[in-house]
Scaffold this motif. Structure first.
Motif, mmCIF file in Angstrom:
data_model
loop_
_atom_site.group_PDB
_atom_site.id
_atom_site.type_symbol
_atom_site.label_atom_id
_atom_site.label_comp_id
_atom_site.label_asym_id
_atom_site.label_seq_id
_atom_site.Cartn_x
_atom_site.Cartn_y
_atom_site.Cartn_z
ATOM 1 N N SER A 186 -72.412 25.076 -37.707
ATOM 2 C CA SER A 186 -73.496 24.098 -37.656
ATOM 3 C C SER A 186 -73.029 22.792 -37.018
ATOM 4 N N LEU A 187 -71.740 22.474 -37.167
ATOM 5 C CA LEU A 187 -71.166 21.283 -36.543
ATOM 6 C C LEU A 187 -70.740 21.563 -35.113
ATOM 7 N N ILE A 188 -70.127 22.729 -34.914
ATOM 8 C CA ILE A 188 -69.551 23.091 -33.620
ATOM 9 C C ILE A 188 -70.114 24.457 -33.228
ATOM 10 N N PRO A 189 -71.248 24.488 -32.542
ATOM 11 C CA PRO A 189 -71.889 25.773 -32.217
ATOM 12 C C PRO A 189 -70.955 26.753 -31.512
ATOM 13 N N GLU A 190 -70.059 26.222 -30.673
ATOM 14 C CA GLU A 190 -69.161 27.101 -29.932
ATOM 15 C C GLU A 190 -68.216 27.871 -30.845
ATOM 16 N N ALA A 191 -67.975 27.354 -32.045
ATOM 17 C CA ALA A 191 -67.075 28.042 -32.982
ATOM 18 C C ALA A 191 -67.650 29.372 -33.439
ATOM 19 N N GLN A 192 -68.943 29.580 -33.203
ATOM 20 C CA GLN A 192 -69.576 30.846 -33.578
ATOM 21 C C GLN A 192 -69.140 32.011 -32.689
ATOM 22 N N ILE A 193 -68.356 31.708 -31.670
ATOM 23 C CA ILE A 193 -67.893 32.761 -30.766
ATOM 24 C C ILE A 193 -67.196 33.889 -31.519
ATOM 25 N N PHE A 194 -66.574 33.547 -32.659
ATOM 26 C CA PHE A 194 -65.848 34.556 -33.435
ATOM 27 C C PHE A 194 -66.782 35.576 -34.082
ATOM 28 N N PHE A 195 -68.083 35.343 -34.009
ATOM 29 C CA PHE A 195 -69.036 36.252 -34.640
ATOM 30 C C PHE A 195 -69.779 37.117 -33.627
ATOM 31 N N ILE A 196 -69.318 37.088 -32.386
ATOM 32 C CA ILE A 196 -69.809 38.073 -31.425
ATOM 33 C C ILE A 196 -69.122 39.396 -31.753
ATOM 34 N N PRO A 197 -69.862 40.404 -32.157
ATOM 35 C CA PRO A 197 -69.208 41.647 -32.602
ATOM 36 C C PRO A 197 -68.466 42.354 -31.478
ATOM 37 N N TYR A 198 -67.351 42.948 -31.845
ATOM 38 C CA TYR A 198 -66.499 43.726 -30.949
ATOM 39 C C TYR A 198 -65.900 42.886 -29.820
ATOM 40 N N LEU A 199 -65.830 41.574 -30.024
ATOM 41 C CA LEU A 199 -65.142 40.720 -29.055
ATOM 42 C C LEU A 199 -63.643 40.682 -29.364
ATOM 43 N N LEU A 200 -63.292 40.389 -30.607
ATOM 44 C CA LEU A 200 -61.891 40.326 -31.011
ATOM 45 C C LEU A 200 -61.387 41.699 -31.452
ATOM 46 N N PRO A 201 -60.141 42.032 -31.131
ATOM 47 C CA PRO A 201 -59.568 43.287 -31.636
ATOM 48 C C PRO A 201 -59.313 43.178 -33.129
ATOM 49 N N VAL A 202 -59.336 44.296 -33.835
ATOM 50 C CA VAL A 202 -59.052 44.282 -35.263
ATOM 51 C C VAL A 202 -57.618 44.708 -35.563
#
Length: 355
Positions: free
Chosen positions: A109-125
């Motif tokens: 809510s403060l930093i909209p760009e920080a939501q990038i981590f919630f794009i599914p299947y972007l980061l490896p597990v």
């Protein structure tokens, strides 16, 4: 003490008491005089998790380094002592706290760009791939600090806490099986978009309400890393664990920027070195933690089921990721697109380096 059972009024009282204590010592802790530095300062640090959880381990490693290498002390506040995640962020921005750990799930809510981590299947597990990415990513280490600075925060570290696992009232293997289920999400617009894309009904709730909402069937599921599912007892009321492979849980450690900028060069270096020490410890600590906590869960409850989606099943969810990515760009504009492009380039570089 089981913090799930602490009434809000008691949490508020604890918060007020801590605020008063912090205010009494604020001038001393932020003093830039040589005498104060020689005597040491008391710094306050809040995070979002329970005793022994990943953020708690990080915080105490940070504290260990600071106190072993200076006359300064660090006072740690765990989840619930000063309220919810939004509360500790407000206290940090106000300068009452000097340091805070908060997931981008709440910082969105403060930093909209920080939501990038919630794009599914972007980061490896996978543990090794994610550690390499966080160590070397230009997006993480060069671009994010500027975004946090705009909110009066000095970004000191970002680090992964483990693969996100969904728990639900029954086994789920497809988006169709998510239909009609209320899935708790953090107060994060993009995470809500992810679960809409997955076929569920996203239901934002603060952490303190999650256990009771699962118990009373107000919500039918939630997502978290395994260690948090174990320490929070979520498997007791949501026993079906689903490994979708869609995300890593990420957190960020920050300082109040005015406080940080007012430190002497020696204390700035001390903070940076303590952060690096704690982060490296976590990079070594988190791999394998999920498997260990999963065993504890299975030993504790015979009702727990574990469903690991195969590649075909994951693909059905992965096919819905582009609409979440498009929503992210819509929310964040050109700056978000540049960040996403850098993320993808960094991920490609980290994968190539391993090969």
């Amino acid at each position: 003490m089981n913090l799930r059972s602490v009434p809000a009024a008691i949490i508020a009282t604890l918060m007020m008491a801590a605020l008063a204590a912090c205010s009494d010592s604020g001038n001393e802790s932020n003093s830039s005089s040589a005498n104060a530095e020689n005597e040491g300062q008391n710094w306050r640090y809040a995070h979002e998790e329970y005793e022994g959880d990943v953020q708690d381990v990080f915080a105490y490693k940070f504290k260990e380094y600071i106190e072993d290498n200076s006359p300064n002390t660090v006072q740690i506040h765990r989840f619930g002592e000063l309220g919810e995640s939004d509360d500790i962020m407000e206290l940090t921005q106000a300068g009452v706290l000097q340091f805070v750990n908060q997931s981008p799930g709440f910082t969105g809510s403060l930093i909209p760009e920080a939501q990038i981590f919630f794009i599914p299947y972007l980061l490896p597990v996978g543990d090794e791939k994610i550690v390499s990415f966080f160590k070397n990513s230009n997006a993480i280490n060069d671009m994010f600090p500027d975004l946090y600075e705009e909110q009066g925060l000095e970004l000191l570290a970002m680090y992964p806490e483990g693969e996100v696992v969904v728990t639900a009232d029954e086994k789920v293997t497809s988006p169709q099986e998510f239909k009609g289920k209320n899935i708790r999400v953090m107060t994060n617009p993009l995470l809500s978009e992810t679960y809409r894309a997955f076929g569920a009904t996203p239901t934002p709730l603060p952490w303190g309400e999650v256990y009771g909402a699962l118990q009373t069937n107000i919500i039918q599921g939630q997502e978290n890393p395994i260690f948090w599912i174990q320490s929070g007892g979520l498997y007791e009321v949501s026993p079906n664990l689903i490994f979708t492979g869609h995300s890593q849980f990420v957190t960020a450690m920050m300082a109040n920027q005015e406080f940080y900028n007012g430190l002497s060069d020696d204390n700035k270096k001390l903070v940076q070195d303590a952060t690096a020490y704690a982060r490296q410890y976590i990079f070594d600590y988190v791999p394998g933690l999920g498997d260990k906590m999963l065993k504890k869960i299975q030993q504790d409850s015979e009702e727990v089921t574990v469903t690991r989606l195969n590649e075909a099943q994951r693909q059905a969810f992965r096919d819905r990721a582009p609409q979440v990515e498009a929503k992210f760009i819509e929310m964040t504009g050109e700056r978000g697109k540049q960040l996403l492009d850098q993320f993808k380039a960094d991920l490609k570089d980290s994968t190539a380096a391993e090969e």
